[in-house]
Design a protein around this motif. Structure first.
Motif, short mmCIF file in Angstrom:
data_model
loop_
_atom_site.label_atom_id
_atom_site.label_comp_id
_atom_site.label_asym_id
_atom_site.label_seq_id
_atom_site.Cartn_x
_atom_site.Cartn_y
_atom_site.Cartn_z
N ASN A 1 -18.84 -37.66 24.29
CA ASN A 1 -17.76 -36.47 24.91
C ASN A 1 -17.08 -35.66 24.03
O ASN A 1 -16.94 -34.35 24.32
CB ASN A 1 -17.17 -38.08 26.03
CG ASN A 1 -17.85 -38.14 27.02
OD1 ASN A 1 -18.59 -36.94 27.25
ND2 ASN A 1 -17.86 -39.05 27.66
N LYS B 1 -16.08 -49.64 29.84
CA LYS B 1 -14.86 -48.20 30.23
C LYS B 1 -15.09 -48.07 31.30
O LYS B 1 -14.34 -47.52 32.01
CB LYS B 1 -15.18 -46.84 29.41
CG LYS B 1 -17.19 -47.04 29.91
CD LYS B 1 -17.41 -44.92 29.25
CE LYS B 1 -18.15 -44.54 29.18
NZ LYS B 1 -18.45 -43.47 28.55
N GLU C 1 -14.01 -42.13 25.85
CA GLU C 1 -13.71 -41.78 24.40
C GLU C 1 -12.58 -41.13 23.88
O GLU C 1 -12.57 -40.94 23.08
CB GLU C 1 -15.31 -40.76 23.94
CG GLU C 1 -15.92 -42.07 24.64
CD GLU C 1 -16.82 -42.48 26.46
OE1 GLU C 1 -17.70 -42.72 26.39
OE2 GLU C 1 -15.93 -40.91 26.70
N GLU D 1 -18.33 -47.84 25.42
CA GLU D 1 -19.14 -47.84 26.89
C GLU D 1 -19.48 -48.72 27.73
O GLU D 1 -19.81 -47.85 28.80
CB GLU D 1 -20.32 -47.20 26.11
CG GLU D 1 -20.77 -45.89 24.77
CD GLU D 1 -20.17 -44.67 25.75
OE1 GLU D 1 -20.34 -44.67 27.08
OE2 GLU D 1 -18.91 -44.41 25.29
N ARG D 2 -20.11 -49.76 27.48
CA ARG D 2 -19.97 -51.24 27.98
C ARG D 2 -19.47 -51.32 29.19
O ARG D 2 -18.70 -51.40 30.13
CB ARG D 2 -20.53 -52.22 27.81
CG ARG D 2 -22.01 -51.88 27.02
CD ARG D 2 -22.94 -53.05 26.89
NE ARG D 2 -24.04 -52.94 26.56
CZ ARG D 2 -25.08 -53.75 26.32
NH1 ARG D 2 -24.77 -54.88 25.97
NH2 ARG D 2 -26.72 -53.42 25.69
N GLY E 1 -21.43 -39.99 27.14
CA GLY E 1 -21.32 -41.07 26.30
C GLY E 1 -20.42 -40.58 25.25
O GLY E 1 -19.10 -40.19 25.11
N TRP E 2 -21.00 -41.43 24.39
CA TRP E 2 -20.49 -41.01 22.92
C TRP E 2 -19.89 -39.76 22.83
O TRP E 2 -19.29 -39.83 21.07
CB TRP E 2 -21.04 -42.26 21.43
CG TRP E 2 -22.61 -41.69 21.50
CD1 TRP E 2 -23.78 -42.55 21.94
CD2 TRP E 2 -22.60 -41.02 20.43
NE1 TRP E 2 -24.57 -41.68 21.38
CE2 TRP E 2 -24.15 -40.61 20.48
CE3 TRP E 2 -22.42 -40.59 18.79
CZ2 TRP E 2 -24.84 -40.54 19.52
CZ3 TRP E 2 -22.81 -39.86 17.86
CH2 TRP E 2 -24.42 -39.90 18.35
N THR F 1 -18.66 -49.00 19.51
CA THR F 1 -19.00 -47.82 20.46
C THR F 1 -19.82 -48.30 21.67
O THR F 1 -19.68 -47.95 22.81
CB THR F 1 -19.84 -47.32 20.05
OG1 THR F 1 -19.61 -46.33 18.86
CG2 THR F 1 -20.69 -45.31 20.70
#
Length: 312
Positions: free
Chosen positions: A33, A305, A131, A302-303, A30-31, A298
């Protein structure tokens, strides 16, 4: 290989393998990465720098030429023609302190917005943590920012500026607020731009007016005299770019010799920092706004990508 052996090799990593660092294909952090995939991040940064200057005779010299031309145009138009340099000591340092802020904001914001669509071939054909693209754009922008920072430091020294703890703290706070805020905006608009290409045109408009919506060309006390006591004055002060530009003024302009001499002489209107608070003004509000924007950007990124490949 037998069917049983093939099936065994195609299984997901065991818990023991995952504990040793193995991850199933398609899984990511996730964030986090950009931290966990630092090697891939470095490769993307090198790729962007090579592509940016491919076939260029000057290469990184453009990092000096563009801000220099921008500074000269603004200095002549605002400083000489409108005579703002007469009311602002060390106006050259004041001006360039703001220019480097809006330049970094514009490059990070614009490049991050286009980071997904600009890497369409990689996004749609192979798996890479999404990301990494906006974060690599930010690092490339910082590479271009360093030469401008060197020029700013040299200019400030020529005006009798000496480094201090206050200057270092103000610079650190300004950079932190600016990068957090801009990356939040960039990840938000990168997500939207993957589906709606009009977004990058709106971003260009925002970058274009950013110079005029923050105290880059003029002193903030001029704004205060015009709209003090109204909600617009508070909104102007709460603009994160206004806060960052003022922090850069504290770091590089406020303690130059001409400014120190003017303040010591007690000239009315010599205080130019956003109120309330000295010497860092509303830095805490800027940090809170930046963090809120970063969290929003963020979460949206994330939702979104998992749809990037289909939307390309």
């Amino acid at each position: 290989m037998s069917a049983a052996g093939y099936g065994r090799s195609a299984q997901l990593p065991s818990r023991a393998e995952q504990a040793e660092g193995w991850r199933a294909p398609g899984q990511d952090a996730g964030w986090l990465n950009p931290v966990k995939e630092s090697f891939l991040l470095r490769l993307l940064v090198r790729k962007e720098l090579r592509v940016r200057y491919r076939g260029s005779a000057l290469g990184m010299v453009w990092s000096y030429v563009k801000p220099a031309v921008q500074f000269l145009v603004f200095y002549i138009a605002m400083g000489v023609f409108l005579e703002l340099n007469k009311g602002t000591p060390a106006y050259a340092v004041y001006l360039f302190s703001g220019i480097v802020v809006v330049n970094l904001f514009g490059e990070v914001f614009g490049n991050a917005t286009r980071s997904i669509t600009g890497n369409q071939a990689l996004v749609s054909k192979i798996y890479l943590p999404s990301e990494l693209f906006p974060w690599s754009s930010m690092i490339v922008a910082l590479v271009h920012f360093l030469p401008q920072l060197v020029v700013l430091l040299v200019g400030a020294l020529l005006f009798g500026w000496l480094p201090s703890t206050t200057a270092v703290i103000a610079f650190g706070l300004g950079m932190l607020i600016l990068l957090i805020f801009t990356m939040g905006l960039g990840m938000l608009t990168a997500s939207l731009n993957a589906a709606f290409r009009d977004v990058e045109n709106f971003v260009d408009l925002i970058v274009m007016v950013a110079t005029w919506l923050s105290p880059v060309l003029y002193r903030i006390d001029m704004v205060q005299r015009s709209i003090d006591g109204t909600v617009w004055w508070w909104l102007y002060q709460l603009n994160p770019l206004t806060i960052v530009v003022e922090l850069f003024h504290v770091a590089f302009w406020r303690y130059s010799k001409p400014v120190v001499d003017e303040i010591a002489s007690g000239v009315p209107g010599s205080e130019t920092l956003a109120t309330p608070g000295e010497p860092f003004g509303l830095w805490w509000a800027g940090m809170l706004i930046a963090l809120a924007v970063f969290v929003l950007g963020t979460v949206v990124f994330e939702r979104s990508k998992r749809r990037f490949a289909q939307e390309m």
